[in-house]
Design an enzyme around this catalytic site. Sequence first.
Site, PDB file in Angstrom:
ATOM      1  N   TYR A 264       9.290  37.274 -27.196  1.00 13.20           N
ATOM      2  CA  TYR A 264       9.850  36.426 -26.284  1.00 13.20           C
ATOM      3  C   TYR A 264      10.698  36.792 -25.727  1.00 13.20           C
ATOM      4  O   TYR A 264      12.230  37.336 -25.519  1.00 13.20           O
ATOM      5  CB  TYR A 264       9.790  34.773 -26.527  1.00 13.20           C
ATOM      6  N   ARG A 265      11.147  37.237 -24.023  1.00 18.09           N
ATOM      7  CA  ARG A 265      12.078  37.817 -22.698  1.00 18.09           C
ATOM      8  C   ARG A 265      13.283  36.338 -23.447  1.00 18.09           C
ATOM      9  O   ARG A 265      13.369  35.713 -23.133  1.00 18.09           O
ATOM     10  CB  ARG A 265      12.360  37.981 -22.035  1.00 18.09           C
TER      11      ARG A 265
ATOM     12  N   TRP B 207      10.660  30.421 -24.035  1.00 21.10           N
ATOM     13  CA  TRP B 207       8.590  29.890 -25.000  1.00 21.10           C
ATOM     14  C   TRP B 207       7.952  29.889 -23.467  1.00 21.10           C
ATOM     15  O   TRP B 207       8.284  28.285 -23.541  1.00 21.10           O
ATOM     16  CB  TRP B 207      10.010  29.263 -26.240  1.00 21.10           C
TER      17      TRP B 207
ATOM     18  N   ASP C 179       8.571  40.824 -14.106  1.00 16.94           N
ATOM     19  CA  ASP C 179       8.089  40.530 -15.234  1.00 16.94           C
ATOM     20  C   ASP C 179       7.052  42.046 -15.352  1.00 16.94           C
ATOM     21  O   ASP C 179       6.883  42.291 -14.734  1.00 16.94           O
ATOM     22  CB  ASP C 179       7.556  39.599 -15.233  1.00 16.94           C
TER      23      ASP C 179
ATOM     24  N   ASN D  89       6.911  32.276 -37.797  1.00 15.44           N
ATOM     25  CA  ASN D  89       6.017  33.273 -36.923  1.00 15.44           C
ATOM     26  C   ASN D  89       7.282  34.044 -36.715  1.00 15.44           C
ATOM     27  O   ASN D  89       8.358  34.174 -35.978  1.00 15.44           O
ATOM     28  CB  ASN D  89       6.140  31.978 -35.814  1.00 15.44           C
TER      29      ASN D  89
END
Length: 595
Positions: free
Chosen positions: A173-174, A187, A285, A169
């Site tokens: 993701y920050r 996650w 965000d 995968n």
Amino acid sequence: MFRNLEAYLQALERRGELKRIRVPVSSELEITEIADRMVKTGGPALLFETVVGKDFPVAIGLFGTRERTAFALGVRDLDELSEKVARLLELKPGRGGISALMGLLPKLPLLRGFFPRWVGRAPVQEVILKGEAVDLFRLPILKCWPLDGGPFLTLPLVITKDPETGELNVGMYRMQVLDKRSTAMHWQLHKVGRQHLEKARKLGKKLEVAVALGGDPILTYAATAPLPPLPGVSEFHLAGFLRGAPLELTRGVTVDLPVPAEAEFVLEGYIDPEEPLVEEGPFGDHTGFYTPVDLYPRFHVTAITHRKRAIYPATIVGVPPMEDAYLIEASERLFLPPLRLILPEVVDYHMPPEGVAHNWVNVALRKAYPGQAYKVAYGMLGLGQMMFAKVIVAVDGDVPVRPGFQTLLEALKHALPGRDTLLLRGPMDVLDHSSRSFAFGGKLLVDGTRKLPEEGGEIPFTPRVHAELPQDPEAQAQRQWPGIWGVTLGKERPGQALALAERLLKTPQSAGIRLMLLADHDILLTPEELLWAVLNNIDPERDARVMEGVEGPILVLDGTRKLPQEGFARTWPERILMDERIKALVDSRWEEYGI
């Protein structure tokens, strides 16, 4: 196709879409303010050649316009992505055996590059740093917004392997930098990386992780794409399909994972599932609000490899429009043909920037029978990350799904509130701050298709705008568009917004209105900002009400902040705003930047 980030930047420069800033700038807030101004005005990508106290330059705004995103993905227009996938998925019913195999032959060129190619020597491993030499603070990792918990990697390609099946995968993701050799890994509950970690926990193993930065921008996009779980297919394959040439991979130096050979940096390491979680956040965000401090796993960096003249790629997210809107649109175009395979009546769909992806989806369909709009909406809610959709607006196939606000105006001509609106419950994005509880909340379906007799038929409706609006001491500002009434207020007590709506809807100015949007006092009454605020701040099951106006029912959406006295027990976040001192600094240096 671009071999690497440098090749892409050179191509942008030739097109006049890259500006080099040669004066020293700070990675703490200053770059964000400059980049935010650029993306909101459709400006060029930026290359900051000198970052104070750091060893590498910063490239930002790589996907900053729709046209630039198409260029990064190797197409003239994002709609070409749909055409490419549609050709691959074109099915001919009734064919089987040798005939079916022969039918696949013309499609083989479309799969050129699908399978990655392994190489022994890789530019990303020109410099290898291990152990005490690892120092994340050398990288110009941005602190994006004033209340952020620290610097965050915002364009990381996080590579993991399923400990049970070996499936790869590549996700985005920050990652918040905690110290010289570790970060938090964001996650979320529904992410594949989280699933890999949980499997490692059950097996009593540490999970190896590699984080790539840069490379062909197609791979960066692929890490954001909601790729369905297909055995043997990863984002590396998707990138190769889109670029039409194999992605070159090499083996990590301290982890048994493939990494992009042409990346700028790779961070290698592991996450120990038995180790205590660490505090991560706040972070400004993509919703336009800060996500609060929460607990996430710690990523330990065992090695950093990079090119000799590496460039650090970054993005910023926040109040739209931001460049993530164009990445989302690329995914829309890419996954439209598969959506049509499952729901063949779908003509098109769009997630407007004001909805920051999951908050708002417009869908156009060829309607043949009563209730079909709901069937399509239910079907979409069952597809991968579309399960997070909060508001789905359905229209007929001849209605364009963008721009979003215009589609909404058209939908309201055929949607009688109460009869043609439906409330549901389901999973929500964990970043949704207004839902009834964490990752679970209400959804709203609006059937804006023309109504068949079995559905009650069309109700005569003429959208109106009134020149003078009623005075109310609690209405701070008001504005109307055909069929929509926007109101802001200074909220001080429970139930205040809906009480104000009830008073206003009794006035003659509610004639020709089918939707009222209520927002807090600091929201501008433009369609973009008003819809962004309301869609972020509602749980439809709690905040959508059908009230009576002078000409019939009106859907009221209470997009004001929710109070504890209203039964809201979660933390209400702060809106993202830049520090006024940073804005003044950038104002004073603007000519110096040479943009």
